[in-house]
Design a protein around this motif. Structure first.
Motif, PDB file in Angstrom:
ATOM      1  N   LEU A 100      -4.968   1.182   6.127  1.00  0.00           N
ATOM      2  CA  LEU A 100      -6.308  -0.336   5.980  1.00  0.00           C
ATOM      3  C   LEU A 100      -6.941  -0.393   7.335  1.00  0.00           C
ATOM      4  O   LEU A 100      -6.851  -1.255   8.015  1.00  0.00           O
ATOM      5  N   LEU A 120     -15.865   0.205   1.612  1.00  0.00           N
ATOM      6  CA  LEU A 120     -15.595  -0.406   1.052  1.00  0.00           C
ATOM      7  C   LEU A 120     -16.960  -1.766   1.117  1.00  0.00           C
ATOM      8  O   LEU A 120     -16.871  -1.545   2.329  1.00  0.00           O
ATOM      9  N   PRO A 124     -10.374  -3.882   2.895  1.00  0.00           N
ATOM     10  CA  PRO A 124      -9.422  -4.060   2.107  1.00  0.00           C
ATOM     11  C   PRO A 124      -7.925  -4.554   2.844  1.00  0.00           C
ATOM     12  O   PRO A 124      -7.565  -4.831   3.523  1.00  0.00           O
ATOM     13  N   VAL A 127      -3.551  -2.033  -1.057  1.00  0.00           N
ATOM     14  CA  VAL A 127      -4.229  -0.178  -1.416  1.00  0.00           C
ATOM     15  C   VAL A 127      -2.399   0.280  -2.357  1.00  0.00           C
ATOM     16  O   VAL A 127      -1.705  -0.093  -1.272  1.00  0.00           O
ATOM     17  N   VAL A 136      -7.349  -1.301  -4.582  1.00  0.00           N
ATOM     18  CA  VAL A 136      -7.807  -1.548  -3.854  1.00  0.00           C
ATOM     19  C   VAL A 136      -7.547  -2.949  -4.513  1.00  0.00           C
ATOM     20  O   VAL A 136      -8.225  -3.470  -5.044  1.00  0.00           O
ATOM     21  N   TYR A 138      -9.600  -6.473  -2.073  1.00  0.00           N
ATOM     22  CA  TYR A 138     -10.020  -6.971  -1.384  1.00  0.00           C
ATOM     23  C   TYR A 138     -10.774  -8.562  -1.878  1.00  0.00           C
ATOM     24  O   TYR A 138     -11.789  -7.890  -2.703  1.00  0.00           O
TER      25      TYR A 138
END
Length: 603
Positions: A100, A120, A124, A127, A136, A138
């Motif tokens: 990450l 992304l 993140p 996950v 995921v 975020y």
């Protein structure tokens, strides 16, 4: 985050009914096994840093230290490599490291450090893997990411700080920054349903243990029975603050203060040892395969002179008896198709068609199941490499004609000059055609009319290669020509020990060629560097990571772009170059044997 480091090892002997852990106190890491109620130390190592997360594979540990991924050799007790990626957190899934980072998740092969990237919109936080896809978290969202694309996302009332998957229940649990615990039903993977949410004061983390939910909340541990996913109930509480936690084999191990504890599905708690942090050691879902390992081999009982072809589903090999062999990626023979004579040019695959040229003067279009779609008779045979794009098949016959044949077998145009075409055909991104002859290098417009013709004075043997605004082609006398592809003027030429078997491969802005005494790198200015000394190597296949693959004296070699040997394997004599597929390197030899080796590479 305390759901941090998943440790996995094939170095340690897996004990029946035992659990393996790594416990940390200060900078000392101890490998331990737990059998029943007893914990036994296997070994301990004094580390030169304090790891926050990590994974152990064989004798290597992959640690996070100050946002950097460090590879540590547990046998020699030294740092052997550092990966310059910003690392916020680390996971393990399906034989890959999940790193990450800033607005990215890197899926890293621990053996080669090759990786793919999922981009992304935000950084993140957590996950999980579910049915081979990524879930995921975020910002305020939890999303399912498939093939790099977001399929769905759930919006939470505040930023999500932790998630946990229960694949058997097909359920997801999450905790938000404001202390909301929420449960999601994933019975329909592509239509998630939030079926429960509640406030848990100071909740930070959540983990599934069978039908139980293990929630840490400030100085409390809350155990909830979630057999009814839409109505979980608190069954037990402990007044303890957690610093690290792992789950395995129906138990949760966690550290509180400087003590390691265990809770199982009966909710009984046991104090085990002194530890500040705990990491898990797991056996792999499948055996870890090392680069260069033979996956399979198959005998075709006929000589092969053309390089194999690998797609995301198939392997195709053509032999000198005129037979095209189709195999699955695991080596299973699917079908054979016999043409009328020898095949020396590698087949080409475009969408669901396989195109084959034979010395019987025909171009064949085959379906994926091995049936003839159509064939076109040419004025002579095709023995050299050809190309395919959305317009059709570009090829040069040994009689000297150049053709563009569309995907419905129609001849769109043909070109003929006074000279024999001596190289394969190359097409650039705009549809411009390039090929070499006895004395010249040619360029044709997409409609088949001549664009320019440049005299080289030598028989050209290598299929032209396009790099930026340059065309490169080599001659039988050893001259490598760099030609401006817009105007056709020769920029420079260099003398190399080229052979009739030499070819040009491209990696970034470098050319790689096989001379009679080794492998050479050439930059755009014509600077030449010999990086490998071997006798009469085959053409070189180059992965997108810059790994080189070639055969010399019956041995398949893999080297890095800077000339460091990675591995070698005995295969048998061949003049055909290897083929690269995802996690596969395919070689076909003169005796008709096809070898498939594992390597975590991309074509």
């Amino acid at each position: 985050m305390w759901k941090i480091a998943v440790f996995f090892s094939v170095l340690l002997v897996t004990l029946s009914f035992s659990i393996q852990l790594m416990v940390i106190y200060d900078n000392v890491a101890s490998l331990v096994t737990i059998e029943g109620e007893e914990m036994k130390k296997i070994s301990k190592i004094a580390l030169p840093f304090l790891p926050s997360k990590g994974i152990v594979i064989s004798n290597k540990a992959y640690f996070v230290n100050r946002k950097e991924l460090v590879v540590y050799d547990l046998e020699n007790k030294e740092i052997v490599k550092k990966l310059q990626l910003w690392v916020e957190d680390l996971r393990w899934s399906d034989n890959s490291l999940l790193i990450l980072s800033k607005k990215k998740i890197f899926l890293v092969d621990p053996a080669t450090f090759n990786y793919s990237v999922v981009n992304l919109l935000e950084d993140p936080v957590d996950v999980e893997t579910y049915e081979n896809e990524l879930i995921v978290s975020y910002g305020k969202y939890v999303s399912l990411v498939k093939g790099g694309e977001e399929i769905w996302k759930i919006e939470a009332p505040s930023n999500v700080v932790d998630i946990s998957m229960n694949p058997k229940r097909r359920a997801l649990a999450g905790i938000t920054e404001d202390g909301t615990l929420f449960l999601v039903d994933l019975e329909n993977t592509f239509a998630p349903k939030v079926v429960f949410f509640t406030k848990v004061e100071n909740a930070k983390n959540v983990e599934w243990l069978g039908n139980l939910l293990f929630v840490s909340s400030g100085s409390r541990i809350i155990i909830m029975n979630a057999e009814k996913l839409n109505a979980p109930e608190i069954t037990k509480e402990y007044n303890m603050e957690i610093s690290s936690i792992v789950k395995t084999d129906g138990s949760i191990f966690f550290t509180s203060g400087n003590i390691l504890y265990r809770i199982d599905s009966t909710l009984s708690m046991k104090r085990l040892s002194v530890a500040q942090r705990v990491f898990l050691v797991l056996s792999p879902a499948r055996e870890v395969i090392t680069a260069g390992e033979l996956l399979w081999k198959r005998s075709l009982d006929s000589e092969v002179r053309a390089s194999p072809v690998v797609t995301d589903r198939f392997v195709f090999v053509a032999d000198v008896e005129g037979v095209v062999h189709a195999m699955s990626l695991d080596g299973k023979r699917l079908w054979d198709y016999r043409t009328g004579f020898v095949i020396t040019a590698p087949p080409k695959v475009y969408l669901d068609r396989i195109y084959v040229t034979s010395w019987d003067n025909f171009l064949y279009a085959l379906s994926e199941d091995g049936n003839l779609v159509w064939k076109v008779k040419l004025e002579s045979d095709v023995s050299r490499p050809f190309e395919v794009n959305s317009y059709g098949v570009y090829l040069a016959t040994d009689g000297g004609k150049v053709y563009l044949i569309d995907h419905n077998s129609g001849i769109l145009w043909q070109f003929k000059d006074d000279e024999w075409v001596s190289t394969g055909i190359t097409i650039d991104e705009t549809g411009i055609v390039y090929f070499g002859t006895l004395r010249n290098l040619y360029s044709l417009y997409p409609n088949g009319s001549i664009r320019w013709k440049t005299k080289t004075g030598y028989l050209l043997i290598t299929k032209p290669s396009v790099v930026e605004n340059n065309i490169f082609a080599g001659s039988n006398s050893g001259w490598l020509f760099c030609v401006d592809r817009s105007r056709g003027n020769v920029i420079w030429k260099r003398k190399l020990p080229l052979t009739l078997n030499s070819s040009l491969s491209v990696y970034k802005n470098l050319l790689i060629t096989n001379g009679n005494d080794g492998i050479y790198l050439i930059d755009l200015q014509g600077n030449v560097k010999k990086i490998v000394s071997v006798e009469s190597p085959s053409p070189v296949a180059v992965s997108k990571e810059g790994f080189l693959f070639f055969v010399s004296n019956g041995i398949l070699f893999s080297y890095t772009i800077d000339g460091q040997k990675r591995w070698e394997r005995k295969v048998g004599e061949t003049t055909a170059g290897p083929a690269i597929g995802e996690e596969r390197v395919i070689v076909a030899t003169r005796d008709g044997t096809v070898y498939c080796f594992f390597d975590s590479v991309q074509p």
